[in-house]
Scaffold this motif. Structure first.
Motif, PDB file in Angstrom:
ATOM      1  N   TYR A  39      26.807   2.102 -79.305  1.00 18.45           N
ATOM      2  CA  TYR A  39      25.546   1.778 -79.878  1.00 18.45           C
ATOM      3  C   TYR A  39      24.997  -0.267 -79.734  1.00 18.45           C
ATOM      4  CZ  TYR A  39      24.852   0.825 -84.630  1.00 18.45           C
ATOM      5  OH  TYR A  39      24.134   0.014 -85.898  1.00 18.45           O
ATOM      6  N   ILE A  40      25.899  -0.297 -79.486  1.00 16.23           N
ATOM      7  CA  ILE A  40      25.461  -1.802 -79.162  1.00 16.23           C
ATOM      8  C   ILE A  40      24.529  -2.095 -77.867  1.00 16.23           C
ATOM      9  CG2 ILE A  40      26.030  -4.193 -78.429  1.00 16.23           C
ATOM     10  CD1 ILE A  40      28.537  -3.631 -80.107  1.00 16.23           C
ATOM     11  N   MET A  41      24.756  -1.484 -77.059  1.00 14.60           N
ATOM     12  CA  MET A  41      23.807  -1.211 -75.454  1.00 14.60           C
ATOM     13  C   MET A  41      22.106  -0.969 -75.983  1.00 14.60           C
ATOM     14  SD  MET A  41      23.300   1.147 -72.588  1.00 14.60           S
ATOM     15  CE  MET A  41      25.362   1.366 -72.317  1.00 14.60           C
ATOM     16  N   GLN A  42      21.807   0.164 -77.170  1.00 13.00           N
ATOM     17  CA  GLN A  42      20.208   0.106 -77.724  1.00 13.00           C
ATOM     18  C   GLN A  42      20.412  -0.890 -78.579  1.00 13.00           C
ATOM     19  OE1 GLN A  42      21.560   3.255 -80.175  1.00 13.00           O
ATOM     20  NE2 GLN A  42      22.004   5.348 -78.685  1.00 13.00           N
ATOM     21  N   SER A  43      21.466  -1.514 -79.372  1.00 13.86           N
ATOM     22  CA  SER A  43      20.724  -3.366 -79.412  1.00 13.86           C
ATOM     23  C   SER A  43      19.889  -4.015 -78.387  1.00 13.86           C
ATOM     24  CB  SER A  43      21.374  -3.805 -80.237  1.00 13.86           C
ATOM     25  OG  SER A  43      21.238  -2.702 -81.238  1.00 13.86           O
ATOM     26  N   VAL A  44      21.008  -4.033 -77.147  1.00 10.39           N
ATOM     27  CA  VAL A  44      20.411  -5.158 -76.216  1.00 10.39           C
ATOM     28  C   VAL A  44      19.703  -4.575 -75.955  1.00 10.39           C
ATOM     29  CG1 VAL A  44      21.341  -5.778 -74.168  1.00 10.39           C
ATOM     30  CG2 VAL A  44      23.053  -5.663 -75.980  1.00 10.39           C
ATOM     31  N   VAL A  45      18.563  -3.444 -75.542  1.00  7.30           N
ATOM     32  CA  VAL A  45      17.730  -2.838 -74.466  1.00  7.30           C
ATOM     33  C   VAL A  45      16.251  -2.653 -75.727  1.00  7.30           C
ATOM     34  CG1 VAL A  45      16.801  -0.583 -73.597  1.00  7.30           C
ATOM     35  CG2 VAL A  45      19.388  -1.333 -73.238  1.00  7.30           C
ATOM     36  N   PHE A  46      17.093  -2.340 -76.513  1.00  8.39           N
ATOM     37  CA  PHE A  46      15.080  -2.055 -77.554  1.00  8.39           C
ATOM     38  C   PHE A  46      14.983  -3.530 -78.449  1.00  8.39           C
ATOM     39  CE2 PHE A  46      16.419   2.536 -76.046  1.00  8.39           C
ATOM     40  CZ  PHE A  46      15.238   2.723 -75.963  1.00  8.39           C
ATOM     41  N   VAL A  47      15.741  -4.296 -78.927  1.00 11.64           N
ATOM     42  CA  VAL A  47      15.346  -5.155 -79.691  1.00 11.64           C
ATOM     43  C   VAL A  47      14.244  -5.927 -79.168  1.00 11.64           C
ATOM     44  CG1 VAL A  47      15.971  -7.499 -80.813  1.00 11.64           C
ATOM     45  CG2 VAL A  47      17.042  -5.161 -81.661  1.00 11.64           C
ATOM     46  N   PRO A  48      14.519  -6.444 -77.380  1.00 10.39           N
ATOM     47  CA  PRO A  48      14.008  -7.041 -77.089  1.00 10.39           C
ATOM     48  C   PRO A  48      12.335  -6.555 -76.646  1.00 10.39           C
ATOM     49  CG  PRO A  48      15.483  -7.527 -75.501  1.00 10.39           C
ATOM     50  CD  PRO A  48      16.268  -6.745 -76.902  1.00 10.39           C
ATOM     51  N   VAL A  49      12.368  -4.669 -76.885  1.00  5.52           N
ATOM     52  CA  VAL A  49      11.549  -4.806 -76.212  1.00  5.52           C
ATOM     53  C   VAL A  49      10.504  -3.884 -77.494  1.00  5.52           C
ATOM     54  CG1 VAL A  49      10.686  -1.377 -76.209  1.00  5.52           C
ATOM     55  CG2 VAL A  49      12.792  -2.084 -74.720  1.00  5.52           C
ATOM     56  N   PHE A  50      10.928  -4.026 -78.482  1.00  9.86           N
ATOM     57  CA  PHE A  50       9.707  -4.219 -80.099  1.00  9.86           C
ATOM     58  C   PHE A  50       9.712  -5.572 -80.371  1.00  9.86           C
ATOM     59  CE2 PHE A  50      11.731   0.492 -80.272  1.00  9.86           C
ATOM     60  CZ  PHE A  50      10.073   1.001 -80.161  1.00  9.86           C
ATOM     61  N   TYR A  51      10.401  -6.737 -80.251  1.00  6.84           N
ATOM     62  CA  TYR A  51      10.273  -7.517 -81.161  1.00  6.84           C
ATOM     63  C   TYR A  51       9.197  -8.694 -80.505  1.00  6.84           C
ATOM     64  CZ  TYR A  51      14.341  -6.873 -84.376  1.00  6.84           C
ATOM     65  OH  TYR A  51      14.445  -6.100 -85.314  1.00  6.84           O
TER      66      TYR A  51
ATOM     67  N   LEU B 284      19.846   6.265 -82.777  1.00  2.05           N
ATOM     68  CA  LEU B 284      18.914   5.961 -81.885  1.00  2.05           C
ATOM     69  C   LEU B 284      17.227   6.546 -82.439  1.00  2.05           C
ATOM     70  CD1 LEU B 284      18.281   4.141 -79.133  1.00  2.05           C
ATOM     71  CD2 LEU B 284      18.528   6.331 -78.402  1.00  2.05           C
ATOM     72  N   MET B 285      17.297   7.638 -82.638  1.00  2.21           N
ATOM     73  CA  MET B 285      16.241   7.889 -83.190  1.00  2.21           C
ATOM     74  C   MET B 285      15.664   7.473 -84.399  1.00  2.21           C
ATOM     75  SD  MET B 285      14.937  10.428 -80.760  1.00  2.21           S
ATOM     76  CE  MET B 285      15.362   9.215 -79.884  1.00  2.21           C
ATOM     77  N   VAL B 286      16.210   7.282 -85.202  1.00  2.24           N
ATOM     78  CA  VAL B 286      15.965   6.908 -86.524  1.00  2.24           C
ATOM     79  C   VAL B 286      15.371   5.230 -85.881  1.00  2.24           C
ATOM     80  CG1 VAL B 286      16.191   5.924 -88.330  1.00  2.24           C
ATOM     81  CG2 VAL B 286      16.867   7.949 -88.263  1.00  2.24           C
ATOM     82  N   HIS B 287      16.079   4.433 -85.028  1.00  2.00           N
ATOM     83  CA  HIS B 287      15.778   2.765 -85.206  1.00  2.00           C
ATOM     84  C   HIS B 287      14.647   3.007 -84.395  1.00  2.00           C
ATOM     85  CE1 HIS B 287      20.571   2.167 -85.505  1.00  2.00           C
ATOM     86  NE2 HIS B 287      19.303   1.848 -86.886  1.00  2.00           N
ATOM     87  N   MET B 288      14.293   3.866 -83.228  1.00  2.00           N
ATOM     88  CA  MET B 288      12.925   3.906 -82.589  1.00  2.00           C
ATOM     89  C   MET B 288      11.990   3.911 -83.400  1.00  2.00           C
ATOM     90  SD  MET B 288      14.265   3.147 -79.024  1.00  2.00           S
ATOM     91  CE  MET B 288      12.826   3.854 -78.519  1.00  2.00           C
ATOM     92  N   VAL B 289      12.069   4.840 -84.309  1.00  2.00           N
ATOM     93  CA  VAL B 289      10.745   5.597 -85.006  1.00  2.00           C
ATOM     94  C   VAL B 289      10.431   4.025 -86.467  1.00  2.00           C
ATOM     95  CG1 VAL B 289      10.636   7.456 -83.966  1.00  2.00           C
ATOM     96  CG2 VAL B 289      11.641   6.678 -86.730  1.00  2.00           C
ATOM     97  N   GLU B 290      11.960   3.569 -86.049  1.00  2.00           N
ATOM     98  CA  GLU B 290      11.694   1.979 -86.737  1.00  2.00           C
ATOM     99  C   GLU B 290      11.359   1.011 -86.292  1.00  2.00           C
ATOM    100  OE1 GLU B 290      15.114   2.102 -89.558  1.00  2.00           O
ATOM    101  OE2 GLU B 290      14.179   3.987 -91.191  1.00  2.00           O
ATOM    102  N   ARG B 291      11.685   0.909 -85.024  1.00  2.00           N
ATOM    103  CA  ARG B 291      11.205  -0.266 -83.507  1.00  2.00           C
ATOM    104  C   ARG B 291      12.128  -1.034 -84.310  1.00  2.00           C
ATOM    105  NH1 ARG B 291       7.231   3.737 -84.885  1.00  2.00           N
ATOM    106  NH2 ARG B 291       5.489   3.297 -84.166  1.00  2.00           N
TER     107      ARG B 291
END
Length: 406
Positions: free
Chosen positions: A324-336, A27-34
């Motif tokens: 893991y899948i929850m992280q994608s569901v939440v943060f892809v719409p946040v960053f994209y 999660l931390m890596v994916h966050m800084v990589e948006r």
């Protein structure tokens, strides 16, 4: 209560704790990589560098190691029941691949597909009965034979290497730019279509050219070896009995740290093609030795400190698929771009803080959920599909040990 207080906790929940740490690091890596979309924010980048130093290549590697250990437990369990695990394995990891495809619709960097494909190779390699021979295969994979070969090719065919073999290969730049344009400005449907096409091409190309496929497979095999040879029976004693291996790993860590530090200050444009590959090789070795040192320290702490300190993280590790899948569901719409477009205004520091708060919420959610149910929502669905020809039984708690092996 000490970490070694009960057999169940010692044998199984150590792996849950490893997985909890891994899902946090991812999660931390994916966050800084948006989550894969390039940021528009201009910043020094120290925070991003620190996050990558701490977790990049290590969180995923931890997950791979845990997968191998868990694989060995599943095989051993099937044998105790007098069953052939082959059919179950094929079906199990086909379902995991399906979860990966679903997650890829949102996040092109999904790792579930990769794990499922490598699991198919592991099914074949696990037929090697001699533990030492199996370990040798794993060590060869972790040594990164493809990158070593690419180093040699780079010395004689630098143009070919730069075009095709390095992770930032020139031939892929137009595809990367087109993919980023979709992530920034495309619709939800555009993102899904891109992830299933060019996103998959970029992901698998990176997995191969960076050596991550070989490293992951090697860690899968190492996990199987650890499971076969009794690591979970008494982890600290296991490491003491192999102190020579631990000593070699610790001796090589400062060497790879120095080489990685030197290379990290140089961009690929400053280096010849074969030196770029050596840079990649150095980074891979550093990640392996750093991961080994950290896991040795964590294992020691886990068996010496009060168990209640680790319980929340263990619960998160039991729900790795769901979280893991929850992280994608939440943060892809946040960053994209089809959502909030956070890539354009969220700094790395803000992304890290948001990620920390979100993971804390995930840990709380996991602990509350598992106080009422045996499995996380997606873990239960996966298990339900695996045992579709059998009666799964009640969704509520039955025997505590059953939920420790997924």
């Amino acid at each position: 209560m000490a970490g070694f207080s009960t057999p169940n906790r010692t044998r199984y929940t150590l792996i849950d704790m490893y997985r909890g740490l891994a899902i946090f690091g991812l999660l931390m890596v994916h966050m800084v990589e948006r989550f894969g979309v390039w940021s528009s924010v201009r910043e020094p980048g120290q925070i991003s560098s620190l996050v990558h130093l701490a977790f990049a290549g290590k969180a995923y590697a931890t997950l791979a190691l845990c997968f191998g250990i868990n694989f060995s437990l599943l095989v051993a369990s099937a044998k105790r029941k007098g069953m052939s695990p082959l059919e179950d394995q094929i079906w199990r990891y086909s379902l995991l691949f399906a979860f990966g495809v679903a997650n890829t619709l949102l996040f092109g960097g999904d790792v579930l597909q990769v794990i499922a494909v490598l699991a198919g190779i592991l099914i074949v390699l696990s037929r090697i009965k001699d533990d030492n021979k199996l370990l040798l295969v794993g060590l060869v994979c972790m040594a990164q034979p493809l990158i070593i070969l690419s180093c040699v090719i780079g010395a004689f065919a630098p143009d070919f290497t730069r075009m095709y073999l390095i992770p930032e290969s020139t031939i892929l730049q137009p595809l990367k730019l087109a993919t980023q344009e979709v992530y920034r400005h495309g619709s939800f449907w555009d993102v899904m279509a891109t992830n299933l096409s060019s996103g998959n091409i970029l992901k698998w190309t990176y997995q191969i050219t960076s050596g991550r496929v070989f490293k992951s497979l090697g860690l899968f095999i190492l996990g199987v070896y650890l499971g076969r040879t009794g690591f979970l029976q008494d982890p600290v004693q296991y490491l003491k009995d192999r102190k020579w291996a631990v000593a070699i790993m610790l001796a090589l860590l400062p060497i790879t740290t120095v080489t990685k530090t030197i290379f990290s200050k140089l961009t690929s444009d400053d280096l010849s093609a074969y030196m770029v590959m050596i840079k990649t090789l150095s980074s891979s070795y550093f990640s392996l030795f750093a991961l080994g040192a950290v896991l040795v320290l964590i294992t020691w702490a886990y068996t010496r400190l009060p168990g209640k300190l680790f319980t929340p993280l263990e619960k998160a590790g039991q729900m790795t698929l769901t979280l893991y899948i929850m992280q994608s569901v939440v943060f892809v719409p946040v960053f994209y771009g089809f959502g909030l477009g956070g890539y354009a205004f969220i700094t790395s520091g803000q992304a890290v803080v948001i990620g920390l708060v979100f993971f804390a919420a995930q840990v709380i959610f996991a602990n509350i959920w598992l106080n009422h149910f045996d499995y996380g929502p997606l873990e239960w669905l996966w298990r339900k599909a695996i045992h579709q020809r059998k009666k799964l039984g009640s969704f509520r708690a039955t025997r505590p040990t059953e939920r420790l092996i997924k």
